[in-house]
Structure formats: structure tokens, C-alpha cells
Design a protein around this motif. Structure first.
Motif, mmCIF file in Angstrom:
data_model
loop_
_atom_site.group_PDB
_atom_site.id
_atom_site.type_symbol
_atom_site.label_atom_id
_atom_site.label_comp_id
_atom_site.label_asym_id
_atom_site.label_seq_id
_atom_site.Cartn_x
_atom_site.Cartn_y
_atom_site.Cartn_z
ATOM 1 N N MET A 1 46.623 60.734 10.400
ATOM 2 C CA MET A 1 47.386 61.769 11.092
ATOM 3 C C MET A 1 48.878 61.487 10.917
ATOM 4 O O MET A 1 49.339 60.369 11.135
ATOM 5 N N ALA A 2 49.636 62.497 10.504
ATOM 6 C CA ALA A 2 51.064 62.297 10.252
ATOM 7 C C ALA A 2 51.794 62.052 11.560
ATOM 8 O O ALA A 2 51.484 62.649 12.575
ATOM 9 N N PRO A 3 52.762 61.143 11.590
ATOM 10 C CA PRO A 3 53.505 60.867 12.819
ATOM 11 C C PRO A 3 54.301 62.081 13.253
ATOM 12 O O PRO A 3 54.825 62.832 12.432
ATOM 13 N N THR A 4 54.381 62.253 14.590
ATOM 14 C CA THR A 4 55.129 63.373 15.146
ATOM 15 C C THR A 4 56.616 63.161 14.937
ATOM 16 O O THR A 4 57.137 62.065 15.147
ATOM 17 N N ALA A 5 57.308 64.207 14.515
ATOM 18 C CA ALA A 5 58.759 64.094 14.322
ATOM 19 C C ALA A 5 59.431 63.888 15.662
ATOM 20 O O ALA A 5 59.072 64.485 16.661
ATOM 21 N N ARG A 6 60.415 63.009 15.685
ATOM 22 C CA ARG A 6 61.109 62.716 16.938
ATOM 23 C C ARG A 6 62.596 62.901 16.757
ATOM 24 O O ARG A 6 63.155 62.551 15.726
ATOM 25 N N ARG A 7 63.223 63.440 17.757
ATOM 26 C CA ARG A 7 64.673 63.582 17.721
ATOM 27 C C ARG A 7 65.299 62.245 18.074
ATOM 28 O O ARG A 7 64.958 61.621 19.076
ATOM 29 N N ALA A 8 66.215 61.783 17.284
ATOM 30 C CA ALA A 8 66.863 60.493 17.538
ATOM 31 C C ALA A 8 67.751 60.586 18.761
ATOM 32 O O ALA A 8 68.449 61.570 18.960
ATOM 33 N N PRO A 9 67.719 59.561 19.633
ATOM 34 C CA PRO A 9 68.602 59.552 20.791
ATOM 35 C C PRO A 9 70.061 59.469 20.365
ATOM 36 O O PRO A 9 70.379 59.070 19.242
ATOM 37 N N PRO A 80 49.182 51.166 6.270
ATOM 38 C CA PRO A 80 48.283 52.246 6.699
ATOM 39 C C PRO A 80 46.822 51.858 6.540
ATOM 40 O O PRO A 80 46.436 51.176 5.588
ATOM 41 N N SER A 81 46.010 52.288 7.508
ATOM 42 C CA SER A 81 44.570 52.065 7.422
ATOM 43 C C SER A 81 43.933 53.214 6.659
ATOM 44 O O SER A 81 44.606 54.161 6.236
ATOM 45 N N LEU A 82 42.616 53.175 6.519
ATOM 46 C CA LEU A 82 41.896 54.191 5.766
ATOM 47 C C LEU A 82 42.109 55.597 6.331
ATOM 48 O O LEU A 82 42.248 56.572 5.595
ATOM 49 N N PHE A 83 42.154 55.683 7.668
ATOM 50 C CA PHE A 83 42.288 56.988 8.313
ATOM 51 C C PHE A 83 43.720 57.295 8.749
ATOM 52 O O PHE A 83 43.971 58.328 9.367
ATOM 53 N N VAL A 111 62.152 48.494 3.829
ATOM 54 C CA VAL A 111 61.120 49.513 3.559
ATOM 55 C C VAL A 111 60.113 49.508 4.712
ATOM 56 O O VAL A 111 58.989 49.000 4.571
ATOM 57 N N PRO A 112 60.475 50.073 5.880
ATOM 58 C CA PRO A 112 59.509 50.132 6.991
ATOM 59 C C PRO A 112 58.311 50.991 6.613
ATOM 60 O O PRO A 112 58.436 51.971 5.876
ATOM 61 N N GLN A 113 57.153 50.651 7.118
ATOM 62 C CA GLN A 113 55.933 51.387 6.806
ATOM 63 C C GLN A 113 55.883 52.701 7.593
ATOM 64 O O GLN A 113 56.177 52.734 8.795
ATOM 65 N N GLU A 114 55.505 53.769 6.924
ATOM 66 C CA GLU A 114 55.406 55.062 7.592
ATOM 67 C C GLU A 114 54.294 55.026 8.649
ATOM 68 O O GLU A 114 53.214 54.495 8.418
ATOM 69 N N GLY A 115 54.593 55.571 9.823
ATOM 70 C CA GLY A 115 53.601 55.619 10.895
ATOM 71 C C GLY A 115 53.497 54.341 11.691
ATOM 72 O O GLY A 115 52.664 54.241 12.591
ATOM 73 N N ALA A 116 54.349 53.354 11.401
ATOM 74 C CA ALA A 116 54.297 52.075 12.112
ATOM 75 C C ALA A 116 55.524 51.914 13.003
ATOM 76 O O ALA A 116 56.630 52.300 12.629
ATOM 77 N N THR A 117 55.302 51.338 14.174
ATOM 78 C CA THR A 117 56.381 50.971 15.096
ATOM 79 C C THR A 117 56.305 49.467 15.318
ATOM 80 O O THR A 117 55.249 48.949 15.713
ATOM 81 N N VAL A 118 57.393 48.766 15.041
ATOM 82 C CA VAL A 118 57.439 47.322 15.233
ATOM 83 C C VAL A 118 58.403 47.024 16.390
ATOM 84 O O VAL A 118 59.581 47.378 16.322
ATOM 85 N N VAL A 119 57.881 46.400 17.438
ATOM 86 C CA VAL A 119 58.688 46.022 18.595
ATOM 87 C C VAL A 119 58.990 44.537 18.496
ATOM 88 O O VAL A 119 58.067 43.710 18.430
ATOM 89 N N LEU A 120 60.263 44.188 18.488
ATOM 90 C CA LEU A 120 60.698 42.793 18.376
ATOM 91 C C LEU A 120 61.302 42.351 19.705
ATOM 92 O O LEU A 120 62.292 42.931 20.161
ATOM 93 N N ARG A 121 60.707 41.345 20.321
ATOM 94 C CA ARG A 121 61.196 40.828 21.608
ATOM 95 C C ARG A 121 62.020 39.576 21.384
ATOM 96 O O ARG A 121 61.521 38.552 20.925
#
Length: 345
Positions: A1-9, A80-83, A111-121
Motif C-alpha cells: 500500500m502506497a504511503p499517504t502523502a503528508r503535508r510537511a510541518p 519493503p516486504s512482499l506486500f 537514500v531513505p526507504q520508501e514507506g519506512a519511518t525511522v525513529v532515532l532516540r
């Protein structure tokens, strides 16, 4: 499923990337959660997860430790996974990250991966990982930052607790909020838990009586209760409150600090006839702190206030090692404040 477009803050004027509140986090390819306040960081990270899960319930959530990192893990978890489900990777311990993680994370920004969110603490406990933070803040990877600064001052704790009730759309009476903050003056995590308990358990408005019913035992032994009773001139009550506090394990050092804080606030307010809001803005206080200090000043004069502040400075040095009897030093301070007279040796 394609990621939803988001407006940048909206971007901060101090950084190349958007700065978000931990109370209203939003996802991005890279989310840097910085600063030492863990309770706020946990809320922010949970908020990012909930945001993504609301967009797509098939969200895959993975966790990594930057200090115990196996080479290739970051790319494997973000690929990305298979689905094509969206992926959230939560990385802890960036302030003590390994060389392998630092190298791969810097490469990932390009080159961040499409559809991925990486949270760094990153807690800010060390400068380890600074090169990675600088790159993120310069705009590499399309990130956002959620700052979680330490909550140390009484006014910060008051704002934090007030925000808890505002976020839940619940009303709490100002005296009840002050009592609650005083009861948990030493632990923001416990304060947060207390706020959530009241929000969950109590229907309708939260009054001072409700807070007393839930947390009266904590309030009775608070350093601020000792300070309040002494400043009000209630000598016997102040000594009783002090002994209860010490019997329940209170440390003399933060107790003296709490008393000195109230005395300094009184000194900053004394003699001014400005409206509370104007004075508060000028001296860096809240309106309610100015009002409270003005009430506390009843019966005080310049000489008695000066003696009390000097006594607090002396007690501060004594409880930090300048005296072999910290309890006696604290009792002498309470005596000077409550009687508004020099201590008779």
C-alpha cells in the motif's frame, strides 16, 4: 500500500528541519527524538506509532539498539516486504551507538526507504552520534525533530501537568493543579501517572479535594508544604510537617532548595505594584506564582525576608556537607522562617 502523502510541518527558524512538539508528533522518513526527558520521549514515539497505525493497520513495528547493533539490521528492517506494508523502526541508545550503526545510519540518510519511518532516540547524555544528529538537522534524510528537554523547574512541572489535562479536554482547578505538582515535585514520571489516573478515574472537574483524597499522603510530606507552613508563620505545623517529611525519607538538600525557591520568588515580587501578568512576564514567572508570592508576603518586611534568605543560603551549604547535622540545619532554617526572627543560639 502506497504511503499517504503528508503535508510537511512549518520549519523552525533555528533548524533546517521542522521542530515538533512531543504532544503532537508526526511521522517523517527520519524522526529524531532528542533530549533527556524520557516520559515526553515515550509519548512522542508512541504518538508516531499511533499516527502511522491509524493510516494503515498493517504497520510493521521493529526495534533496534544502536549500542548493540548487528551490521545490516537497519536496511533489513526498512526494506519493503512482499506486500509493501509501511514500516516503523524504533532505534534506542543513539547517544552510545556503535561505529557500525553510525556508519550505516549516515548512509541510510542519503537514500531513505520508501514507506519506512525511522525513529532515532538520543538522550543527549553524550556527544556520541553528533555527526548523525548534525546531518539530520541539516536536512539530510527529510527528517523532523521532537525535542524533549528536561523538566526541572516548578513552573515546567506545572506547565507539563496543565498540558496533560488540556490534552484530555479536562478541567482542573488551579489550586488542585498546584497541590498535585507539589505532591510529585521530584518525579515527572510519577506526576504524569498521577495526572492520567485522575483523568481516567474522576468524572467531571477535578478539585483540590479530589487531589487531596487521592494523594494527600504525598502532599503532607512535600517540601513545599513545609515551606508554605513556615512562611505562613505556623511554627508548630511547620515542624510537624518537617518531621513527617524526614520520617518518610525526604532528603534535606531538595527540601532546602524548595524553601529557598519560594523565598527567592517572594523577594522578586516584593515591593512591586505591577499587575500580576506584567510582573510575571518581566521576571519570568507565571501569573499564579506572582499571586501566590504576594499572598505569602503578608506579615513579612524587608529585614525578616533578608534574614530568611540568608538562613536558606547557610542551610544550603550545611546540608551539602558543611555541617555534620543536616536535620538540625533544616530545623534551624524552618525556625528562622516561621518565627521571622534571628535564631537564638
Amino acid at each position: 500500500m502506497a504511503p499517504t502523502a503528508r503535508r510537511a510541518p512549518a520549519k523552525s527558524t533555528r533548524s533546517a528541519i521542522p521542530q515538533l512538539s512531543w504532544r503532537s508528533p508526526q511521522p517523517a522518513p527520519i524522526v529524531l527524538v532528542s533530549g533527556p526527558e524520557d516520559v515526553c520521549a515515550e509519548r512522542a514515539i508512541a504518538g508516531v506509532r499511533d499516527y502511522l497505525r491509524a493510516e494503515d493497520a498493517s504497520l510493521e513495528v521493529s526495534d533496534l539498539r544502536a549500542d548493540d547493533y548487528a551490521a545490516g539490521s537497519l536496511l533489513a528492517m526498512t526494506s519493503p516486504s512482499l506486500f509493501g506494508e509501511p514500516r516503523l523502526v524504533r532505534v534506542t541508545g543513539v547517544e552510545k551507538c556503535s561505529d557500525a550503526f553510525l556508519s550505516e545510519a549516515l548512509s541510510y540518510l542519503a537514500v531513505p526507504q520508501e514507506g519506512a519511518t525511522v525513529v532515532l532516540r538520543h538522550t543527549g547524555a553524550s556527544v556520541r552520534g553528533k555527526k548523525l544528529l548534525d546531518a539530520i538537522r541539516a536536512g539530510e534524510g527529510g527528517g523532523v525533530e521532537i525535542a524533549c528537554p528536561a523538566i526541572k523547574r516548578d513552573s515546567d512541572r506545572y506547565d507539563f501537568a496543565a498540558g496533560e489535562f488540556q490534552a484530555a479536554k479536562r478541567r482542573i482547578a488551579p489550586p488542585a493543579l498546584r497541590t498535585l505538582v507539589s505532591a510529585f515535585a521530584d518525579d515527572v514520571t510519577e506526576l504524569a501517572a498521577a495526572c492520567q489516573q485522575l483523568i481516567s478515574d474522576v468524572p467531571g472537574d477535578i478539585t483540590e479535594q479530589v487531589v487531596e483524597r487521592y494523594y494527600g499522603g504525598r502532599v503532607e510530606t512535600s517540601a513545599f508544604v513545609v515551606a508554605d507552613t513556615a512562611i505562613a508563620g505556623r511554627y508548630g505545623d511547620a515542624l510537624i510537617a518537617l518531621r513527617h517529611a524526614l520520617a518518610s525519607g525526604a532528603d534535606p538538600v531538595p527540601m532546602v532548595a524548595a524553601i529557598a525557591l519560594k523565598l527567592r520568588t517572594m523577594a522578586r515580587v516584593a515591593g512591586s505594584r505591577e499587575p500580576a501578568a506584567a510582573l510575571a512576564a518581566r521576571v519570568g514567572l507565571k501569573d499564579w506564582q506572582v499571586d501566590r508570592a504576594r499572598r505569602d508576603l503578608a506579615g513579612w518586611n524587608e529585614a525578616s525576608l533578608g534574614r530568611a534568605i540568608q538562613a536558606a543560603a547557610r542551610a544550603d551549604a550545611e546540608v551539602k556537607g558543611g555541617s555534620r547535622d543536616a536535620v538540625f540545619a533544616l530545623e534551624r532554617l524552618v525556625t528562622v522562617i516561621a518565627t521571622r526572627a534571628p535564631y537564638a543560639v
